[in-house]
Design a protein around this motif. Structure first.
Motif, mmCIF file in Angstrom:
data_model
loop_
_atom_site.group_PDB
_atom_site.id
_atom_site.type_symbol
_atom_site.label_atom_id
_atom_site.label_comp_id
_atom_site.label_asym_id
_atom_site.label_seq_id
_atom_site.Cartn_x
_atom_site.Cartn_y
_atom_site.Cartn_z
ATOM 1 N N ASN A 268 0.831 -1.204 0.000
ATOM 2 C CA ASN A 268 0.000 0.000 0.000
ATOM 3 C C ASN A 268 0.863 1.250 0.000
ATOM 4 N N ASP A 269 2.149 1.088 -0.301
ATOM 5 C CA ASP A 269 3.064 2.236 -0.241
ATOM 6 C C ASP A 269 4.147 2.057 -1.308
ATOM 7 N N VAL A 270 3.751 2.270 -2.564
ATOM 8 C CA VAL A 270 4.663 2.081 -3.692
ATOM 9 C C VAL A 270 5.248 3.431 -4.078
ATOM 10 N N HIS A 271 6.581 3.515 -4.043
ATOM 11 C CA HIS A 271 7.266 4.793 -4.279
ATOM 12 C C HIS A 271 7.932 4.846 -5.650
ATOM 13 N N HIS A 272 8.020 6.070 -6.179
ATOM 14 C CA HIS A 272 8.806 6.341 -7.385
ATOM 15 C C HIS A 272 10.242 6.671 -6.989
ATOM 16 N N GLU A 273 11.192 6.210 -7.796
ATOM 17 C CA GLU A 273 12.605 6.623 -7.683
ATOM 18 C C GLU A 273 13.114 6.821 -9.111
ATOM 19 N N ILE A 274 13.264 8.070 -9.521
ATOM 20 C CA ILE A 274 13.749 8.347 -10.883
ATOM 21 C C ILE A 274 15.276 8.189 -10.915
ATOM 22 N N GLU A 275 15.786 7.552 -11.937
ATOM 23 C CA GLU A 275 17.226 7.261 -11.987
ATOM 24 C C GLU A 275 17.734 7.239 -13.433
ATOM 25 N N MET A 276 18.991 7.591 -13.623
ATOM 26 C CA MET A 276 19.646 7.318 -14.890
ATOM 27 C C MET A 276 20.012 5.836 -14.935
ATOM 28 N N VAL A 277 19.921 5.278 -16.129
ATOM 29 C CA VAL A 277 20.267 3.863 -16.324
ATOM 30 C C VAL A 277 21.483 3.792 -17.248
ATOM 31 N N TYR B 9 33.253 1.000 -21.425
ATOM 32 C CA TYR B 9 32.389 -0.170 -21.321
ATOM 33 C C TYR B 9 30.914 0.181 -21.506
ATOM 34 N N VAL B 10 30.615 1.471 -21.628
ATOM 35 C CA VAL B 10 29.213 1.921 -21.652
ATOM 36 C C VAL B 10 28.686 1.983 -23.080
ATOM 37 N N TYR B 11 27.567 1.311 -23.310
ATOM 38 C CA TYR B 11 26.892 1.375 -24.604
ATOM 39 C C TYR B 11 26.017 2.620 -24.707
ATOM 40 N N GLY B 12 25.298 2.896 -23.643
ATOM 41 C CA GLY B 12 24.389 4.034 -23.679
ATOM 42 C C GLY B 12 23.684 4.210 -22.359
ATOM 43 N N TYR B 13 22.692 5.088 -22.392
ATOM 44 C CA TYR B 13 21.992 5.486 -21.170
ATOM 45 C C TYR B 13 20.493 5.513 -21.399
ATOM 46 N N GLY B 14 19.760 5.346 -20.322
ATOM 47 C CA GLY B 14 18.315 5.467 -20.380
ATOM 48 C C GLY B 14 17.823 6.198 -19.149
ATOM 49 N N VAL B 15 16.506 6.385 -19.100
ATOM 50 C CA VAL B 15 15.853 6.965 -17.930
ATOM 51 C C VAL B 15 14.940 5.892 -17.355
ATOM 52 N N GLY B 16 15.135 5.580 -16.081
ATOM 53 C CA GLY B 16 14.373 4.501 -15.482
ATOM 54 C C GLY B 16 13.723 4.903 -14.171
ATOM 55 N N LEU B 17 12.786 4.075 -13.745
ATOM 56 C CA LEU B 17 12.152 4.230 -12.437
ATOM 57 C C LEU B 17 12.406 2.956 -11.630
ATOM 58 N N ASP B 18 13.040 3.123 -10.481
ATOM 59 C CA ASP B 18 13.240 2.016 -9.545
ATOM 60 C C ASP B 18 12.028 2.019 -8.620
ATOM 61 N N MET B 19 10.912 1.456 -9.130
ATOM 62 C CA MET B 19 9.684 1.452 -8.328
ATOM 63 C C MET B 19 9.892 0.509 -7.132
ATOM 64 N N THR B 20 9.393 0.960 -5.982
ATOM 65 C CA THR B 20 9.745 0.306 -4.716
ATOM 66 C C THR B 20 8.510 0.121 -3.844
ATOM 67 N N ARG B 21 8.297 -1.117 -3.386
ATOM 68 C CA ARG B 21 7.255 -1.347 -2.374
ATOM 69 C C ARG B 21 7.882 -0.975 -1.029
ATOM 70 N N ARG B 22 7.734 0.316 -0.676
ATOM 71 C CA ARG B 22 8.483 0.866 0.461
ATOM 72 C C ARG B 22 8.094 0.188 1.765
ATOM 73 N N ASP B 23 6.826 -0.191 1.895
ATOM 74 C CA ASP B 23 6.409 -0.856 3.131
ATOM 75 C C ASP B 23 7.130 -2.198 3.292
ATOM 76 N N LEU B 24 7.227 -2.946 2.203
ATOM 77 C CA LEU B 24 7.901 -4.246 2.299
ATOM 78 C C LEU B 24 9.414 -4.074 2.435
ATOM 79 N N GLN B 25 9.967 -3.044 1.784
ATOM 80 C CA GLN B 25 11.402 -2.770 1.948
ATOM 81 C C GLN B 25 11.696 -2.394 3.400
ATOM 82 N N GLY B 26 10.781 -1.616 4.000
ATOM 83 C CA GLY B 26 10.972 -1.195 5.384
ATOM 84 C C GLY B 26 11.001 -2.376 6.341
#
Ligand code: MN
Length: 234
Positions: A80-89, A107-124
């Motif tokens: 019941n507590d899903v968080h957004h985390e915006i990140e470079m990939v 070693y880097v091919y390229g970059y993207g924009v990602g979201l590390d979506m997190t179930r913060r309650d379960l992570q806690g």
């Protein structure tokens, strides 16, 4: 029951190869592993109750098939507590062990924009009990991502705003130059722990301002110099 593919016979249907599209081409980038850096912005480390001093980086993983491209983000089960985390990939085209910092961008091919979506309650709960983070981090569709933008076209962004808006309201703001561990350092450090390989990607950490989403929310994340990720929560 057995499944014939080419010359191989599988006991069950083999999983498809997860891919990210490559912007401006028909190429598909095959995903091998998904690494994520924790607490890579001081302000986010503070908001999560951690010491922002430059302790060694730490990593966790998501599953390749947790990536979500070009689709809505389905609100996950069991939270019941899903968080957004915006990140470079960061996407790797070469691998190895013990990669020196000064060679790491090769070693880097390229970059993207990602979201590390997190179930913060379960992570806690996992944090409180000393258990692994997978239930909080590595769930279905937990890694929305743009297509990859090739480094040969966009270079290696080291400065630039990292932002996330939810329903047009700015929630997260940072700059790539605020990352505690820069891209070459995270590749080098990670290669001292794991054998890196082409197809590995790294979520580079989120700036402060993480918070919950709900169904119907429209998330727009940007990494200046890379691209824009638009995802609706359904
Ligand atoms: Mn993260």
């Amino acid at each position: 029951m057995n499944v014939q593919k080419g010359t191989a016979t599988y006991a069950v249907d083999p999983a498809p190869q997860t891919v990210l599209p490559v912007e401006g081409s028909d190429l598909l980038f095959p995903i091998r592993r998904v690494y994520c850096v924790g607490r890579n912005f001081a302000a986010h480390a503070i908001e999560m109750g951690s010491d922002p001093n430059r302790e060694p980086p730490f990593f966790f993983q998501k599953n390749p098939n947790n990536l979500l491209v070009g689709r809505d983000f389905p609100y996950p089960v069991a939270s019941n507590d899903v968080h957004h985390e915006i990140e470079m990939v960061v996407a790797l085209k070469k691998g190895g062990d013990s990669i020196p910092v000064e060679k790491a961008l090769d070693y880097v091919y390229g970059y993207g924009v990602g979201l590390d979506m997190t179930r913060r309650d379960l992570q806690g709960i996992a944090k409180d009990t000393g258990r692994p983070w997978e239930v909080g981090k590595a769930f279905e569709d937990s890694a929305p991502c743009t297509p990859l933008f090739r480094a040969e076209k966009i270079g290696h962004p080291a400065n630039g705003a990292v932002t996330l808006d939810v329903n047009g309201v700015r929630k997260q703001t940072g700059d790539l130059n605020q990352m505690i561990w820069k891209v070459p350092e995270m590749i080098s450090y990670l290669s001292g722990l794991f054998t890196l390989a082409p197809g590995d990607i790294i979520f580079a950490g989120t700036p402060s301002g993480v918070g919950p989403v709900k169904r119907g929310d429209q998330m727009v994340g940007r990494v200046e110099g890379v691209g824009t990720l638009e995802v609706r929560v359904v």
